[in-house]
Scaffold this motif. Structure first.
Motif, PDB file in Angstrom:
ATOM      1  N   VAL A 187      25.358  63.525  37.764  1.00 18.55           N
ATOM      2  CA  VAL A 187      25.022  64.735  38.524  1.00 18.55           C
ATOM      3  C   VAL A 187      24.303  65.732  37.619  1.00 18.55           C
ATOM      4  CG1 VAL A 187      25.920  66.720  39.792  1.00 18.55           C
ATOM      5  CG2 VAL A 187      26.956  64.471  40.123  1.00 18.55           C
ATOM      6  N   LEU A 188      23.176  66.224  38.100  1.00 15.09           N
ATOM      7  CA  LEU A 188      22.446  67.321  37.465  1.00 15.09           C
ATOM      8  C   LEU A 188      22.410  68.495  38.428  1.00 15.09           C
ATOM      9  CD1 LEU A 188      20.483  68.589  35.346  1.00 15.09           C
ATOM     10  CD2 LEU A 188      18.623  67.501  36.636  1.00 15.09           C
ATOM     11  N   ILE A 211      13.817  67.177  38.101  1.00 15.86           N
ATOM     12  CA  ILE A 211      14.803  66.183  38.533  1.00 15.86           C
ATOM     13  C   ILE A 211      14.207  64.775  38.453  1.00 15.86           C
ATOM     14  CG2 ILE A 211      16.101  65.333  40.539  1.00 15.86           C
ATOM     15  CD1 ILE A 211      16.394  68.349  41.312  1.00 15.86           C
ATOM     16  N   PRO A 216      18.655  61.800  37.406  1.00 13.77           N
ATOM     17  CA  PRO A 216      20.107  61.670  37.607  1.00 13.77           C
ATOM     18  C   PRO A 216      20.379  60.874  38.877  1.00 13.77           C
ATOM     19  CG  PRO A 216      19.372  63.766  38.436  1.00 13.77           C
ATOM     20  CD  PRO A 216      18.157  63.123  37.827  1.00 13.77           C
ATOM     21  N   ARG A 218      22.432  61.938  41.221  1.00 11.61           N
ATOM     22  CA  ARG A 218      22.398  62.982  42.233  1.00 11.61           C
ATOM     23  C   ARG A 218      21.990  64.287  41.584  1.00 11.61           C
ATOM     24  NH1 ARG A 218      28.122  63.772  44.348  1.00 11.61           N
ATOM     25  NH2 ARG A 218      28.746  62.734  42.412  1.00 11.61           N
ATOM     26  N   ALA A 219      21.395  65.161  42.366  1.00 12.60           N
ATOM     27  CA  ALA A 219      21.044  66.482  41.855  1.00 12.60           C
ATOM     28  C   ALA A 219      21.349  67.533  42.914  1.00 12.60           C
ATOM     29  CB  ALA A 219      19.571  66.542  41.464  1.00 12.60           C
ATOM     30  N   TYR A 220      21.714  68.720  42.438  1.00 15.11           N
ATOM     31  CA  TYR A 220      22.011  69.853  43.312  1.00 15.11           C
ATOM     32  C   TYR A 220      21.232  71.063  42.812  1.00 15.11           C
ATOM     33  CZ  TYR A 220      25.823  67.064  45.196  1.00 15.11           C
ATOM     34  OH  TYR A 220      26.547  66.064  45.792  1.00 15.11           O
ATOM     35  N   VAL A 242      18.771  64.543  46.351  1.00 13.53           N
ATOM     36  CA  VAL A 242      18.755  65.957  45.968  1.00 13.53           C
ATOM     37  C   VAL A 242      19.283  66.794  47.131  1.00 13.53           C
ATOM     38  CG1 VAL A 242      17.338  67.896  45.183  1.00 13.53           C
ATOM     39  CG2 VAL A 242      16.742  65.554  44.500  1.00 13.53           C
TER      40      VAL A 242
END
Length: 253
Positions: A187-188, A211, A216, A218-220, A242
């Motif tokens: 996770v990023l 990103i 990664p 997943r990314a937020y 994302v």
């Protein structure tokens, strides 16, 4: 490891006081954003990244009863102004460890001198235990924390990589060697202020390009202003891995 997004908004939060912008008037709870902060829960330890002006409200909303450390990214008000509200934790636990760049600790000592002083201290004031961090990994109760250094316009900021999770906010430029620290992330979390370019923050396009560079699982996106748009509409336009973070979102890493 559980990560709770305590706040996902920019320095004024959403809604902005007195604004009639459509996003500020939205009825969707996901469009209401407190100032940016996350809580990492690991092996019964609660680690806070940044302690902004909405800290008290965030602790109450998530029923947090213990605070084991505060990691500071930088000294701006929306990341530091809530320090006085650690008092309930201090009265139960004693001095709260804070980890920050020496420059950030100097700014906190100036702003909250009554917390840091050891002479004639006011009995109701909380206390902290200072830990200076540099751009190298440090240990927190057996957990390796790796600072990631970047620039917020001309201000140095630390993000933090904790195991397979990384949190980078107020990012504008970053050197290649720092990006290399972010390989193999599950996770990023990275800031994305708005659609239009900004002098000291990633906009949405820059965040998505970053990103794609880091790759990664997943990314937020966080540190979001009302000018990014409505949560549900922006979410539909993002790549499958994302997501827009929102206040009180909990994820497992």
């Amino acid at each position: 490891m559980q990560v709770t997004f305590l706040g996902t908004g920019t320095s004024q939060g959403i809604p902005i006081i007195g604004s009639d912008h459509p996003v500020c008037l939205s009825d969707n709870p996901k469009d209401k954003r407190l100032r940016v902060s996350v809580l990492i829960t690991w092996n019964d330890y609660n680690i806070l990244i940044d302690c902004g002006p909405d800290f008290r409200q965030q602790m109450l909303a998530n029923d947090v009863k213990r605070l084991d450390a505060i990691f500071y990214t930088h000294e701006h008000n929306d990341h530091t102004a809530g320090l006085d509200d650690i008092r309930p934790f201090f009265f139960r636990q004693g001095d709260i460890p804070v980890f920050a760049h020496e420059r950030v600790l100097k700014a906190l000592r100036k702003r909250f001198d009554y917390i840091f002083t050891t002479e004639n201290k006011y009995p109701g004031a909380p206390g902290v235990k200072e830990n200076i961090i540099e751009n190298k990994p440090f240990n927190f109760h057996g957990l390796t924390v790796t600072p990631v250094e970047f620039m917020h316009n001309r201000l140095q900021v630390f993000g933090f990589k904790v195991e397979d999770f990384a949190y980078l906010t107020d990012l504008k430029t970053i050197e290649n060697e720092e990006v290399e620290k972010l390989s193999d992330l599950k996770v990023l979390v990275v800031s994305a202020l708005r659609v239009k370019p900004h002098h000291s923050h990633f906009n949405l396009e820059e965040a998505l390009e970053f990103i794609e560079r880091v790759k990664p699982e997943r990314a937020y996106l966080t540190h979001i202003s009302h000018m990014l748009g409505f949560h549900n509409e922006v979410e539909k336009e993002l790549p499958p891995n994302v997501h827009l973070a929102y206040d009180n979102l909990k994820i497992t890493v």
